[in-house]
Each structure stands twice: as C-alpha cells, then as structure tokens.
Design a protein around this motif. Structure first.
Motif, PDB file in Angstrom:
ATOM      1  N   VAL A   1       0.848  -1.052  -0.131  1.00 33.23           N
ATOM      2  CA  VAL A   1      -0.089  -0.134  -0.191  1.00 33.23           C
ATOM      3  C   VAL A   1       0.863   1.242   0.082  1.00 33.23           C
ATOM      4  O   VAL A   1       2.045   1.240   0.467  1.00 33.23           O
TER       5      VAL A   1
ATOM      6  N   SER B   1      -3.153  -1.141  -2.925  1.00 32.48           N
ATOM      7  CA  SER B   1      -4.046  -0.105  -3.229  1.00 32.48           C
ATOM      8  C   SER B   1      -3.146   1.400  -2.618  1.00 32.48           C
ATOM      9  O   SER B   1      -1.984   1.433  -2.202  1.00 32.48           O
TER      10      SER B   1
ATOM     11  N   ASP C   1      -9.068  -4.023  -1.987  1.00 36.15           N
ATOM     12  CA  ASP C   1      -7.951  -4.241  -2.708  1.00 36.15           C
ATOM     13  C   ASP C   1      -7.717  -3.642  -3.968  1.00 36.15           C
ATOM     14  O   ASP C   1      -8.975  -3.408  -4.649  1.00 36.15           O
ATOM     15  N   ASN C   2      -6.542  -3.329  -4.582  1.00 33.97           N
ATOM     16  CA  ASN C   2      -6.339  -2.865  -5.842  1.00 33.97           C
ATOM     17  C   ASN C   2      -7.177  -1.517  -6.390  1.00 33.97           C
ATOM     18  O   ASN C   2      -7.665  -1.519  -7.165  1.00 33.97           O
ATOM     19  N   SER C   3      -7.194  -0.664  -5.331  1.00 30.46           N
ATOM     20  CA  SER C   3      -7.810   0.728  -5.561  1.00 30.46           C
ATOM     21  C   SER C   3      -7.242   1.878  -5.455  1.00 30.46           C
ATOM     22  O   SER C   3      -6.183   1.851  -4.528  1.00 30.46           O
TER      23      SER C   3
ATOM     24  N   VAL D   1     -13.150   5.669  -3.696  1.00 30.53           N
ATOM     25  CA  VAL D   1     -12.352   4.795  -4.789  1.00 30.53           C
ATOM     26  C   VAL D   1     -12.516   5.654  -6.168  1.00 30.53           C
ATOM     27  O   VAL D   1     -13.843   5.947  -6.654  1.00 30.53           O
TER      28      VAL D   1
ATOM     29  N   THR E   1      -9.326   1.696 -10.357  1.00 31.49           N
ATOM     30  CA  THR E   1      -8.654   0.356 -10.019  1.00 31.49           C
ATOM     31  C   THR E   1      -6.985   0.732 -10.253  1.00 31.49           C
ATOM     32  O   THR E   1      -6.661   1.695 -10.738  1.00 31.49           O
ATOM     33  N   ILE E   2      -6.142  -0.127  -9.626  1.00 30.81           N
ATOM     34  CA  ILE E   2      -4.819   0.043  -9.935  1.00 30.81           C
ATOM     35  C   ILE E   2      -4.580  -0.105 -11.309  1.00 30.81           C
ATOM     36  O   ILE E   2      -3.537   0.358 -11.904  1.00 30.81           O
TER      37      ILE E   2
END
Length: 186
Positions: free
Chosen positions: A92, A110, A124-126, A135, A138-139
């Motif tokens: 992170v 994230s 996750d992955n944001s 948010v 996304t990543i």
C-alpha cells in the motif's frame, strides 16, 4: 519574566520529547509493522491506541500522514471515545498528509492519494482520493493511465535526483521542462 522563561522551557522540552517517539516505542506498545516498509518523516501514529494499528509488508507512508485509532469527538457528548483498528495491508502507498480514521482497512495493492481523509475501508487494488476518500479507479486503470502519460512526458534518469548528485544546470532544465506538467524520474 522568570515564570515566562520556565514555561517556555517546559513547552520546548515537552515538544522535543513528543518528537522523539520512535517506531520502536510504538512497537513496544503493540503496534505491528511488516517488513520492507518506508515510513517517511513526521508520520503520526495514534500513540494512545497504537496497538490497534497493523501495517503490512512493503508499505510506503509519505510525510505527515496520520493513522488514528481513536476519535474523541464523542467524548463530551456521550462520555466515550470511539476506537477502532487501522489495518494497512501489503503493498500500500499512503500519500502525504492523508488521514486514516479508526475502523478502516486499506486493502492490498492500493493507493491513498495525498491529503485524503479515509473514513471507510478501501478495497484491494484501488486508488482512493478526496475528503471523504472515495475509490476513483482500480490500480490497473491507474497504471494504464500513467503509462499513457509517460509517452508524452519528460523522463529523467538517476542523475536528476539528489542521490545522483544533480547539477544546477540539470535542476534548471528540469524546472523549465516541468512547468505545469508531470514528468517521471527513475
């Protein structure tokens, strides 16, 4: 006059003592910190409830971020302070001056943007930004957008950093090339 000097010295000493809280002190009180973390200067961890804070592996926390495990806004109203865990999962990035409130988890892989106030958990992955933080993508979307930006932006090598012993000429060049735009440095 002597009283003013004594008060001044007490305040300065107390301030210095507060500044001298080291990571080991938080860990001794129960805060957990994973491996390979980069915690920058002036990050504030909630000293009074630091055992409620968990930081995973490969986490970067930029300068002056706050991780708060308590919220005393309710103390005068109902006689109790709200408390909750703060979980920062693996991989992170938390931007400068972000505030992470109690009962929040920042999901794996994230990013929390600088200056964000995180009042609810981030999946996750944001990528999350704002006040309150939401948010925004996304990543994967963020990486794609960044790669597109890179194609039309100035790119600099290690010589354009303090570690690379940047010259005055390179500083001036970089400044001119980056007026009102983003570049990238290795």
């Amino acid at each position: 006059m002597i009283k003013k000097i004594i008060v001044f010295l007490i305040v300065r000493t107390r301030k210095k003592v507060l500044e001298e809280i080291w990571m080991e002190d938080y860990i001794k009180l129960g805060m957990k910190v994973g491996k390979n973390c980069s915690i920058q200067p002036d990050v504030l961890f909630d000293y009074s409830h630091c055992w409620l804070i968990r930081i995973g592996n490969n986490v970067t926390i930029a300068p002056q971020a706050y991780l708060l495990a308590h919220d005393a806004s309710t103390k005068q109203l109902i006689g109790y302070t709200k408390v909750g865990d703060v979980i920062i999962e693996d991989n992170v990035f938390i931007g400068a001056r972000a505030i992470i409130m109690p009962a929040v988890t920042i999901g794996k892989n994230s990013i929390v943007a600088a200056g964000s106030v995180v009042t609810k958990s981030i999946p996750d992955n944001s990528v999350a930004a704002g006040n309150p933080a939401k948010v925004i993508c996304t990543i994967e979307e963020y990486i794609e957008k960044t790669k597109l930006n890179q194609k039309t932006s100035p790119i600099y090598d290690y010589d354009y950093t303090l570690g690379g012993e940047i010259t005055d000429q390179k500083r001036d060049q970089m400044f001119e090339e980056l007026k009102n735009r983003i570049g990238f440095v290795k």
